[in-house]
Design a protein around this motif. Structure first.
Motif, PDB file in Angstrom:
ATOM      1  N   ARG A  80      46.440  67.712   8.989  1.00 46.03           N
ATOM      2  CA  ARG A  80      45.376  68.202   8.100  1.00 46.03           C
ATOM      3  C   ARG A  80      44.181  68.754   8.876  1.00 46.03           C
ATOM      4  O   ARG A  80      43.187  69.158   8.295  1.00 46.03           O
ATOM      5  N   GLY A  81      44.286  68.776  10.192  1.00 47.44           N
ATOM      6  CA  GLY A  81      43.235  69.361  11.010  1.00 47.44           C
ATOM      7  C   GLY A  81      42.152  68.408  11.436  1.00 47.44           C
ATOM      8  O   GLY A  81      41.066  68.841  11.852  1.00 47.44           O
ATOM      9  N   ALA A  82      42.414  67.098  11.376  1.00 43.32           N
ATOM     10  CA  ALA A  82      41.429  66.106  11.810  1.00 43.32           C
ATOM     11  C   ALA A  82      41.195  66.206  13.308  1.00 43.32           C
ATOM     12  O   ALA A  82      42.055  66.660  14.070  1.00 43.32           O
ATOM     13  N   THR A  83      40.023  65.787  13.744  1.00 39.22           N
ATOM     14  CA  THR A  83      39.754  65.713  15.171  1.00 39.22           C
ATOM     15  C   THR A  83      40.536  64.545  15.766  1.00 39.22           C
ATOM     16  O   THR A  83      41.054  63.688  15.047  1.00 39.22           O
ATOM     17  N   VAL A  84      40.596  64.498  17.086  1.00 38.18           N
ATOM     18  CA  VAL A  84      41.287  63.398  17.752  1.00 38.18           C
ATOM     19  C   VAL A  84      40.647  62.061  17.377  1.00 38.18           C
ATOM     20  O   VAL A  84      41.340  61.075  17.095  1.00 38.18           O
ATOM     21  N   THR A  85      39.318  62.016  17.361  1.00 40.33           N
ATOM     22  CA  THR A  85      38.630  60.784  16.964  1.00 40.33           C
ATOM     23  C   THR A  85      38.997  60.387  15.546  1.00 40.33           C
ATOM     24  O   THR A  85      39.313  59.217  15.268  1.00 40.33           O
ATOM     25  N   GLU A  86      38.999  61.341  14.637  1.00 38.03           N
ATOM     26  CA  GLU A  86      39.295  61.039  13.240  1.00 38.03           C
ATOM     27  C   GLU A  86      40.720  60.537  13.053  1.00 38.03           C
ATOM     28  O   GLU A  86      40.958  59.578  12.310  1.00 38.03           O
ATOM     29  N   GLU A  87      41.678  61.163  13.716  1.00 37.97           N
ATOM     30  CA  GLU A  87      43.065  60.729  13.529  1.00 37.97           C
ATOM     31  C   GLU A  87      43.266  59.320  14.074  1.00 37.97           C
ATOM     32  O   GLU A  87      44.018  58.519  13.494  1.00 37.97           O
ATOM     33  N   ARG A  88      42.564  58.974  15.153  1.00 42.94           N
ATOM     34  CA  ARG A  88      42.713  57.626  15.708  1.00 42.94           C
ATOM     35  C   ARG A  88      41.981  56.585  14.875  1.00 42.94           C
ATOM     36  O   ARG A  88      42.463  55.449  14.734  1.00 42.94           O
ATOM     37  N   VAL A  89      40.830  56.945  14.318  1.00 39.12           N
ATOM     38  CA  VAL A  89      40.123  56.018  13.426  1.00 39.12           C
ATOM     39  C   VAL A  89      40.955  55.744  12.184  1.00 39.12           C
ATOM     40  O   VAL A  89      41.107  54.591  11.756  1.00 39.12           O
ATOM     41  N   ASP A  90      41.519  56.778  11.577  1.00 31.77           N
ATOM     42  CA  ASP A  90      42.377  56.586  10.413  1.00 31.77           C
ATOM     43  C   ASP A  90      43.556  55.673  10.743  1.00 31.77           C
ATOM     44  O   ASP A  90      43.927  54.789   9.953  1.00 31.77           O
ATOM     45  N   THR A  91      44.146  55.881  11.895  1.00 31.28           N
ATOM     46  CA  THR A  91      45.288  55.063  12.306  1.00 31.28           C
ATOM     47  C   THR A  91      44.882  53.612  12.499  1.00 31.28           C
ATOM     48  O   THR A  91      45.582  52.688  12.055  1.00 31.28           O
ATOM     49  N   LEU A  92      43.748  53.396  13.142  1.00 31.54           N
ATOM     50  CA  LEU A  92      43.266  52.033  13.351  1.00 31.54           C
ATOM     51  C   LEU A  92      43.048  51.322  12.021  1.00 31.54           C
ATOM     52  O   LEU A  92      43.460  50.170  11.841  1.00 31.54           O
ATOM     53  N   TYR A  93      42.422  52.004  11.078  1.00 28.17           N
ATOM     54  CA  TYR A  93      42.158  51.379   9.786  1.00 28.17           C
ATOM     55  C   TYR A  93      43.452  51.086   9.025  1.00 28.17           C
ATOM     56  O   TYR A  93      43.561  50.059   8.347  1.00 28.17           O
TER      57      TYR A  93
ATOM     58  N   ARG B  30      39.238  49.466   1.695  1.00 29.77           N
ATOM     59  CA  ARG B  30      38.176  50.231   1.042  1.00 29.77           C
ATOM     60  C   ARG B  30      37.935  51.549   1.775  1.00 29.77           C
ATOM     61  O   ARG B  30      37.769  52.606   1.151  1.00 29.77           O
ATOM     62  N   PHE B  31      37.938  51.500   3.100  1.00 32.40           N
ATOM     63  CA  PHE B  31      37.742  52.713   3.905  1.00 32.40           C
ATOM     64  C   PHE B  31      38.830  53.741   3.595  1.00 32.40           C
ATOM     65  O   PHE B  31      38.552  54.931   3.393  1.00 32.40           O
ATOM     66  N   LEU B  32      40.074  53.276   3.536  1.00 29.31           N
ATOM     67  CA  LEU B  32      41.196  54.179   3.269  1.00 29.31           C
ATOM     68  C   LEU B  32      41.169  54.698   1.836  1.00 29.31           C
ATOM     69  O   LEU B  32      41.469  55.863   1.585  1.00 29.31           O
ATOM     70  N   ALA B  33      40.800  53.831   0.878  1.00 32.16           N
ATOM     71  CA  ALA B  33      40.744  54.237  -0.526  1.00 32.16           C
ATOM     72  C   ALA B  33      39.703  55.325  -0.755  1.00 32.16           C
ATOM     73  O   ALA B  33      39.833  56.153  -1.671  1.00 32.16           O
ATOM     74  N   GLN B  34      38.670  55.358   0.094  1.00 29.56           N
ATOM     75  CA  GLN B  34      37.625  56.371  -0.019  1.00 29.56           C
ATOM     76  C   GLN B  34      37.977  57.659   0.718  1.00 29.56           C
ATOM     77  O   GLN B  34      37.153  58.567   0.807  1.00 29.56           O
ATOM     78  N   GLY B  35      39.205  57.724   1.238  1.00 29.30           N
ATOM     79  CA  GLY B  35      39.660  58.945   1.890  1.00 29.30           C
ATOM     80  C   GLY B  35      39.700  58.887   3.399  1.00 29.30           C
ATOM     81  O   GLY B  35      40.029  59.883   4.047  1.00 29.30           O
ATOM     82  N   GLY B  36      39.346  57.734   3.974  1.00 29.74           N
ATOM     83  CA  GLY B  36      39.342  57.641   5.427  1.00 29.74           C
ATOM     84  C   GLY B  36      38.360  58.619   6.031  1.00 29.74           C
ATOM     85  O   GLY B  36      37.273  58.861   5.492  1.00 29.74           O
ATOM     86  N   THR B  37      38.742  59.247   7.121  1.00 27.36           N
ATOM     87  CA  THR B  37      37.831  60.172   7.792  1.00 27.36           C
ATOM     88  C   THR B  37      37.731  61.514   7.076  1.00 27.36           C
ATOM     89  O   THR B  37      36.920  62.363   7.480  1.00 27.36           O
ATOM     90  N   ALA B  38      38.518  61.715   6.026  1.00 22.95           N
ATOM     91  CA  ALA B  38      38.336  62.917   5.201  1.00 22.95           C
ATOM     92  C   ALA B  38      37.075  62.804   4.348  1.00 22.95           C
ATOM     93  O   ALA B  38      36.570  63.812   3.840  1.00 22.95           O
ATOM     94  N   ASN B  39      36.564  61.598   4.204  1.00 21.74           N
ATOM     95  CA  ASN B  39      35.304  61.354   3.495  1.00 21.74           C
ATOM     96  C   ASN B  39      34.142  61.719   4.423  1.00 21.74           C
ATOM     97  O   ASN B  39      34.074  61.249   5.556  1.00 21.74           O
ATOM     98  N   SER B  40      33.216  62.527   3.943  1.00 23.02           N
ATOM     99  CA  SER B  40      32.122  63.002   4.802  1.00 23.02           C
ATOM    100  C   SER B  40      31.231  61.867   5.306  1.00 23.02           C
ATOM    101  O   SER B  40      30.536  62.028   6.310  1.00 23.02           O
ATOM    102  N   ASN B  41      31.256  60.726   4.636  1.00 22.60           N
ATOM    103  CA  ASN B  41      30.428  59.586   5.047  1.00 22.60           C
ATOM    104  C   ASN B  41      31.199  58.549   5.864  1.00 22.60           C
ATOM    105  O   ASN B  41      30.720  57.428   6.051  1.00 22.60           O
ATOM    106  N   TRP B  42      32.357  58.930   6.364  1.00 20.80           N
ATOM    107  CA  TRP B  42      33.215  57.932   7.008  1.00 20.80           C
ATOM    108  C   TRP B  42      32.537  57.260   8.191  1.00 20.80           C
ATOM    109  O   TRP B  42      32.704  56.045   8.408  1.00 20.80           O
ATOM    110  N   ARG B  43      31.783  58.014   8.975  1.00 28.23           N
ATOM    111  CA  ARG B  43      31.170  57.423  10.173  1.00 28.23           C
ATOM    112  C   ARG B  43      30.143  56.361   9.795  1.00 28.23           C
ATOM    113  O   ARG B  43      30.076  55.284  10.422  1.00 28.23           O
ATOM    114  N   VAL B  44      29.327  56.641   8.775  1.00 23.82           N
ATOM    115  CA  VAL B  44      28.349  55.656   8.313  1.00 23.82           C
ATOM    116  C   VAL B  44      29.053  54.391   7.845  1.00 23.82           C
ATOM    117  O   VAL B  44      28.638  53.264   8.151  1.00 23.82           O
TER     118      VAL B  44
END
Length: 335
Positions: free
Chosen positions: A241-254, A283-297
């Motif tokens: 889906r075009g995630a950054t390397v950081t985003e794909e690894r954060v999603d995987t960790l969660y 909860r993080f995954l249900a909100q869309g993971g790193t596809a959610n614009s507020n994921w870092r917060v």
């Protein structure tokens, strides 16, 4: 993956041997390949260490929920393990039995603890990444492709029965208290050698006996399902889906945090801590993971909650590194 499915993989040698090369690899070729695999293994551990934010875990930013280790501790551990990954890959290239892999794991754990002054930084990774390095060697020696499915099949076909026997004692750990019978759960604490530490049971086996969390040995007996069935699909989907390397690894960790029973968490905070970890991950995954614009917060907020409760999902972190390694090994066959 069910045990029956794992057995069917072990019973399908034609699948793993269909692409066997008739050309034997020379010593120099084996050494070159083993060095490359070891480099990828260390790089995968480094990728996990450098990832931020990741709740409760050590990174170059801070020490998370730990007061006995920091990023420097992990770097010393990685430096100590680099030769282990090369040796266990060579063992796989030379079709070594599981007993030899286990002996290499014991030596690696000793080297890790010496480098970290007794702190367990990578016990789970010694098992999971070590088995992947050995499998990569075994596959390369036979001309088997490095696709995730082929690697998993090769691991189960070559060492599946021995891994299952290694897992069997987890069901009878010196009489689990309160009548608890360990269930199948994916945890990364424990290792090839990690049955006993400092004259007693490892944290992973203590947790297995108390909370019915069986540990890395069960994970290994089933061909690392948390890596191949849980983590890796998320990593690849995020990349697609075009995630950054950081985003794909954060999603995987969660995703790993949401699905595994992490003995690191149980050891530090018991079932209540495990519930906090699972709730935050779901909860993080249900909100869309790193596809959610507020994921870092959201991730940083979870980080502070985990630190408050001393929660550290180190098992999920080790499995994330294993996912990164599988991804890197697959790329070796990419033109």
């Amino acid at each position: 993956m069910t045990r029956a499915a794992a057995m069917s993989l072990r019973a399908a040698p034609a699948m793993a041997r269909s692409a066997i090369s008739t050309r034997r690899l020379g010593r120099a070729e084996k050494l070159d390949f083993a060095r490359e695999v070891a480099r990828l293994a260390v790089r995968s551990l480094h990728a996990e260490l450098c990832l931020y934010p990741k709740p409760g875990l050590v990174s170059p930013v801070d020490s998370g929920s730990h007061d006995d280790m920091d990023a420097g501790t992990f770097m010393r551990s990685m430096f100590a393990l680099r030769h282990y990954f090369k040796k266990i890959c060579l063992a796989g290239l030379n079709d070594a039995p599981f007993a030899q892999l286990k002996a290499l794991g014991i030596a690696a754990e000793t080297a890790m603890l010496k480098a970290t002054r007794g702190i367990n930084t990578h016990r789970g990774a010694i098992f999971s990444l070590g088995m992947l390095c050995a499998t990569a060697g075994h596959a390369r020696a036979r001309g088997t492709p490095m696709t995730p499915a082929a690697l998993r099949a090769a691991m189960l076909i070559r060492w599946g029965e021995e891994l299952a026997m290694h897992a069997a004692p987890a069901a009878t750990i010196s009489g689990p208290p309160r009548g608890v019978a360990p269930a199948m759960a994916a945890s990364a604490d424990g290792s090839l050698p990690g049955d006993e530490v400092a004259g007693g049971l490892s944290n992973g086996l203590r947790v297995a006996a108390r909370y019915a969390v069986s540990g890395a040995r069960e994970e290994g007996a089933l061909g690392l399902p948390s890596v191949f069935e849980v983590g890796l699909p998320v990593l690849l989907a995020a990349r697609a889906r075009g995630a950054t390397v950081t985003e794909e690894r954060v999603d995987t960790l969660y995703m790993l945090m949401a699905h595994i029973s992490d003995s690191n968490v149980y050891h530090r905070a018991g079932p209540h801590g495990a519930e906090i970890v699972r709730d935050h991950a779901e909860r993080f995954l249900a909100q869309g993971g790193t596809a959610n614009s507020n994921w870092r917060v959201d991730a940083i907020a979870s980080h502070h909650v985990f630190m408050q409760h001393r929660l550290s999902p180190g098992g999920a972190a080790d499995l994330l590194a294993a996912c990164c390694l599988v991804q890197a090994l697959a790329a070796l066959d990419t033109p």
